[in-house]
Design an enzyme around this catalytic site. Structure first.
Site, PDB file in Angstrom:
ATOM      1  N   ASP A  13       0.907  -1.131  -0.056  1.00 10.48           N
ATOM      2  CA  ASP A  13      -0.058  -0.015   0.014  1.00 10.48           C
ATOM      3  C   ASP A  13       0.764   1.298  -0.010  1.00 10.48           C
ATOM      4  O   ASP A  13       0.540   2.374   0.602  1.00 10.48           O
ATOM      5  CB  ASP A  13      -0.979   0.006   1.331  1.00 10.48           C
ATOM      6  CG  ASP A  13      -1.931  -1.261   1.058  1.00 10.48           C
ATOM      7  OD1 ASP A  13      -2.213  -1.749   0.088  1.00 10.48           O
ATOM      8  OD2 ASP A  13      -2.218  -1.620   2.242  1.00 10.48           O
ATOM      9  N   HIS A  41      -5.046  -1.565  -5.710  1.00 10.38           N
ATOM     10  CA  HIS A  41      -3.857  -0.463  -6.174  1.00 10.38           C
ATOM     11  C   HIS A  41      -4.952   0.653  -6.718  1.00 10.38           C
ATOM     12  O   HIS A  41      -5.567   0.619  -7.458  1.00 10.38           O
ATOM     13  CB  HIS A  41      -3.297  -1.067  -7.278  1.00 10.38           C
ATOM     14  CG  HIS A  41      -2.259  -1.833  -6.943  1.00 10.38           C
ATOM     15  ND1 HIS A  41      -1.290  -2.594  -7.852  1.00 10.38           N
ATOM     16  CD2 HIS A  41      -1.777  -2.542  -5.948  1.00 10.38           C
ATOM     17  CE1 HIS A  41      -0.499  -3.414  -7.352  1.00 10.38           C
ATOM     18  NE2 HIS A  41      -0.755  -3.561  -6.005  1.00 10.38           N
TER      19      HIS A  41
HETATM   20  P1  GDP Z   1      -0.861   0.492  -3.547  1.00 13.59           P
HETATM   21  O1  GDP Z   1      -1.394  -0.984  -3.159  1.00 13.59           O
HETATM   22  O2  GDP Z   1       0.733   0.418  -3.532  1.00 13.59           O
HETATM   23  O3  GDP Z   1      -1.281   0.918  -5.020  1.00 13.59           O
HETATM   24  O4  GDP Z   1      -1.543   1.578  -2.673  1.00 13.59           O
HETATM   25  P2  GDP Z   1      -3.046   1.652  -1.959  1.00 13.59           P
HETATM   26  O5  GDP Z   1      -3.824   2.111  -3.306  1.00 13.59           O
HETATM   27  O6  GDP Z   1      -3.284   0.361  -1.501  1.00 13.59           O
HETATM   28  O7  GDP Z   1      -2.764   2.709  -0.844  1.00 13.59           O
HETATM   29  C1  GDP Z   1      -2.232   4.203  -1.250  1.00 13.59           C
HETATM   30  C2  GDP Z   1      -3.420   5.185  -0.823  1.00 13.59           C
HETATM   31  O8  GDP Z   1      -2.594   6.183  -0.764  1.00 13.59           O
HETATM   32  C3  GDP Z   1      -4.678   5.097  -1.936  1.00 13.59           C
HETATM   33  O9  GDP Z   1      -5.648   5.531  -1.150  1.00 13.59           O
HETATM   34  C4  GDP Z   1      -3.873   6.350  -2.866  1.00 13.59           C
HETATM   35  O10 GDP Z   1      -5.087   7.054  -3.470  1.00 13.59           O
HETATM   36  C5  GDP Z   1      -3.303   7.202  -1.577  1.00 13.59           C
HETATM   37  N1  GDP Z   1      -2.350   8.034  -2.239  1.00 13.59           N
HETATM   38  C6  GDP Z   1      -0.961   7.693  -3.037  1.00 13.59           C
HETATM   39  N2  GDP Z   1      -0.233   8.568  -3.290  1.00 13.59           N
HETATM   40  C7  GDP Z   1      -0.665   9.711  -2.395  1.00 13.59           C
HETATM   41  C8  GDP Z   1      -0.111  10.931  -2.231  1.00 13.59           C
HETATM   42  O11 GDP Z   1       1.161  11.483  -2.594  1.00 13.59           O
HETATM   43  N3  GDP Z   1      -0.898  11.811  -1.426  1.00 13.59           N
HETATM   44  C9  GDP Z   1      -2.253  11.301  -0.921  1.00 13.59           C
HETATM   45  N4  GDP Z   1      -2.591  12.171   0.274  1.00 13.59           N
HETATM   46  N5  GDP Z   1      -2.501  10.304  -0.849  1.00 13.59           N
HETATM   47  C10 GDP Z   1      -1.996   9.242  -2.030  1.00 13.59           C
HETATM   48  P1  IMO Z   2      -1.070  -4.004  -2.362  1.00 11.59           P
HETATM   49  O1  IMO Z   2      -0.460  -4.714  -3.656  1.00 11.59           O
HETATM   50  C1  IMO Z   2      -1.060  -4.612   2.012  1.00 11.59           C
HETATM   51  C2  IMO Z   2      -1.116  -8.634   3.594  1.00 11.59           C
HETATM   52  C3  IMO Z   2      -2.111  -9.341   4.218  1.00 11.59           C
HETATM   53  C4  IMO Z   2      -1.636 -10.281   5.224  1.00 11.59           C
HETATM   54  C5  IMO Z   2      -0.420 -10.823   4.444  1.00 11.59           C
HETATM   55  C6  IMO Z   2      -1.043 -12.076   3.767  1.00 11.59           C
HETATM   56  O2  IMO Z   2      -2.415  -3.199  -2.289  1.00 11.59           O
HETATM   57  O3  IMO Z   2      -0.127  -3.337  -1.740  1.00 11.59           O
HETATM   58  P2  IMO Z   2      -2.527 -12.887   1.475  1.00 11.59           P
HETATM   59  O4  IMO Z   2      -3.871 -12.486   1.509  1.00 11.59           O
HETATM   60  O5  IMO Z   2      -1.629 -12.161   0.493  1.00 11.59           O
HETATM   61  O6  IMO Z   2      -2.314 -14.401   1.728  1.00 11.59           O
HETATM   62  O7  IMO Z   2      -2.247 -12.061   3.141  1.00 11.59           O
HETATM   63  O8  IMO Z   2      -0.126  -9.807   3.249  1.00 11.59           O
HETATM   64  N1  IMO Z   2      -1.259  -8.184   2.325  1.00 11.59           N
HETATM   65  C7  IMO Z   2      -1.364  -6.913   1.990  1.00 11.59           C
HETATM   66  N2  IMO Z   2      -1.037  -5.860   2.778  1.00 11.59           N
HETATM   67  N3  IMO Z   2      -1.447  -4.343   0.761  1.00 11.59           N
HETATM   68  C8  IMO Z   2      -1.569  -5.677  -0.262  1.00 11.59           C
HETATM   69  O9  IMO Z   2      -1.604  -5.543  -1.287  1.00 11.59           O
HETATM   70  C9  IMO Z   2      -1.616  -6.960   0.401  1.00 11.59           C
HETATM   71  N4  IMO Z   2      -1.662  -8.118  -0.056  1.00 11.59           N
HETATM   72  C10 IMO Z   2      -1.647  -8.779   1.307  1.00 11.59           C
HETATM   73  O10 IMO Z   2      -2.767  -8.295   5.052  1.00 11.59           O
HETATM   74  O11 IMO Z   2      -0.829  -9.640   6.400  1.00 11.59           O
HETATM   75 MG    MG Z   3      -2.772  -1.532  -1.753  1.00 15.30          MG
END
Ligand code: GDP
Ligand code: IMO
Ligand code: MG
Length: 422
Positions: A13, A41
């Site tokens: 994340d 994502h």
């Molecule tokens: P990923 O799994 O790595 O793609 O990340 P996620 O989407 O799960 O979590 C990132 C969160 O941060 C999302 O809600 C994005 O919209 C938000 N986000 C990403 N970059 C920025 C930033 O520079 N500023 C803010 N405020 N939010 C961001």
């Molecule tokens: P993105 O791609 C954050 C975590 C789960 C758990 C561990 C194993 O959005 O960064 P799983 O379901 O893969 O067997 O869970 O990994 N986990 C994540 N945490 N972002 C993710 O994906 C995750 N995918 C799995 O919370 O601790």
């Molecule tokens: Mg994510």
């Protein structure tokens, strides 16, 4: 023209989807190389706000070929639902292809994920319950079914029977209801009808793109701290989110990679169980969770929040061979009085270490922090490095030093254009 891996440097994340969406504006191909719909994502652009699980984050560009690679695990129903959601927002999914060698996440994998988690009682992993662990376990045990099997119904049926028998044994052991072979087979045929034309041998497609110098992005899932080998085992996912796995999962040779961008959140978050040395349980943690909207994109669970962990970043940078950092969510720190960065871990015997140790040891470490002054000026509208507050620049420069990798991007908002390019 280059092959660029974009991977998570922390606990997932970090903003990988956001960074890939930005870079994909000029990419010919985007390949998701591991993981499955455990990913969430988030992409915010002119088409709207999307939480992508399996669909690569390059889908918004009609000229970009998007591939779900061989190293991924794919729940066909979940993919179909997601594609319908994306299409509803006016985004074409015509350019989406799936490797015939990618493994299928079957309904029994998802059931088993839930049953196994319940059986872990006090020692839960906190999985996303998407069936990821059981699907990769079947892959390793060589009884997994692949997307390409859908295109060969006799071959599929011969292999579905023993795979399901095995799964049903475990399901009944946990007191669950066994699944029917015929029902499952019919479901597979429906997936074949809906997805069959997208299931291809991606090797020639990827190889030819590489050989003709196309720009290829390899989109990672999760981050190194949850890597199956190098993460906080067993609180990890069942694949390798590190860049070393990217060419293998995508179908490229290892020396094809020119750049590795580590996506780094300006503080730390984790969702799920396991040691997290810089975790905050005070008002600062609550501030980061609320201002950063730190709730899981896949499960909605509140994310654990903490100070920036420079040890984890050094570890990530070394293992991934980062050539540049993409820092995200700098804007979330605007207005904080002071910020802490963990530079070392102290072991119970007093020894200081600067790398992430094995999990049992990690549970015993004390994080050693240094304190940095915060800044009041909002950074959301900043688009040039020189216009950032001085204290923000020194905080970022410290991260650069701890990573031993130059800053390449600083994101100051969730929207595509809220990016500072260095
Ligand atoms: P990923 O799994 O790595 O793609 O990340 P996620 O989407 O799960 O979590 C990132 C969160 O941060 C999302 O809600 C994005 O919209 C938000 N986000 C990403 N970059 C920025 C930033 O520079 N500023 C803010 N405020 N939010 C961001
Ligand atoms: P993105 O791609 C954050 C975590 C789960 C758990 C561990 C194993 O959005 O960064 P799983 O379901 O893969 O067997 O869970 O990994 N986990 C994540 N945490 N972002 C993710 O994906 C995750 N995918 C799995 O919370 O601790
Ligand atoms: Mg994510």
């Amino acid at each position: 023209m280059a092959v660029t891996a974009i991977v998570g440097a922390q606990w997932g994340d970090e903003g990988k989807g956001r960074v890939v969406d930005y870079l994909a504006q000029t990419a010919d191909m985007v390949i998701r190389f591991q993981g499955g719909d455990n990913a969430g994502h988030t992409v915010v652009n002119d088409f709207g706000t999307f939480k992508l699980h399996l669909v690569p984050s390059g889908i918004f560009n009609p000229q970009t070929v998007n591939i779900i690679g061989t190293g991924a695990v794919v729940n066909p129903q979940s993919l179909l639902d997601e594609m319908a959601g994306v299409a509803k927002a006016g985004v074409s999914t015509e350019n989406l292809f799936i490797s015939n060698r990618a493994q299928m996440v079957m309904p029994y994998h998802q059931m088993l994920d839930g049953l196994q988690e319940s059986a872990r009682a006090e020692k839960k992993i906190g999985t996303t319950k998407r069936g990821i662990g059981p699907a990769y376990a079947d892959k390793g045990a060589r009884r997994g079914l692949r997307l390409g099997d859908l295109l060969h119904s006799d071959w599929l049926k011969e292999r579905l029977r023993p795979a399901l028998e095995n799964a049903n044994r475990e399901i009944t052991h946990f007191g669950g209801e066994p699944l029917s072979l015929n029902v499952l087979f019919e479901e597979c045929m429906a997936w074949r009808d809906a997805l069959g034309h997208r299931i291809v041998d991606t090797l020639p497609l990827v190889r030819d793109a590489y050989r003709t110098g196309k720009s290829i992005l390899l989109e990672g899932q999760l981050g190194v701290m949850r890597d199956l080998d190098w993460g906080i085992y067993p609180y990890v996912t069942s694949s390798n989110p590190t860049a070393s796995f990217a060419p293998s999962g995508a179908g490229l040779p290892p020396n094809s990679i020119n750049r590795v961008f580590g996506v780094v959140k300006a503080y730390s978050t984790a969702v799920g169980e396991g040691p997290f040395p810089t975790e905050l349980f005070d008002d600062n943690g609550a501030f980061l969770r609320e201002k950063g909207n730190e709730y899981g994109a896949t499960t909605g669970r509140p994310r654990r929040c903490g100070w920036f962990d420079g040890v984890a970043i050094g570890f990530a940078s070394y293992l991934n061979g980062f050539t540049g950092l993409a820092i995200t969510k700098l804007d979330v720190l605007d207005g904080m009085k002071e910020l802490k960065i963990c530079t070392h871990y102290r072991l119970p015997d007093g020894t200081l270490i600067d790398y992430v140790p094995d999990t049992a040891t990690l549970e015993t470490v004390e994080p050693i922090f240094e304190t940095h002054p915060g800044w009041d000026e909002p950074t959301t509208d900043v688009r040039r490095w020189d216009d950032l507050p001085e204290n923000a620049k020194s905080y970022l420069k410290r991260i650069e030093t701890l990573a031993g990798t130059p800053l390449a991007f600083v994101s100051v908002g969730a929207e595509r254009e809220a990016m500072i390019v260095l």
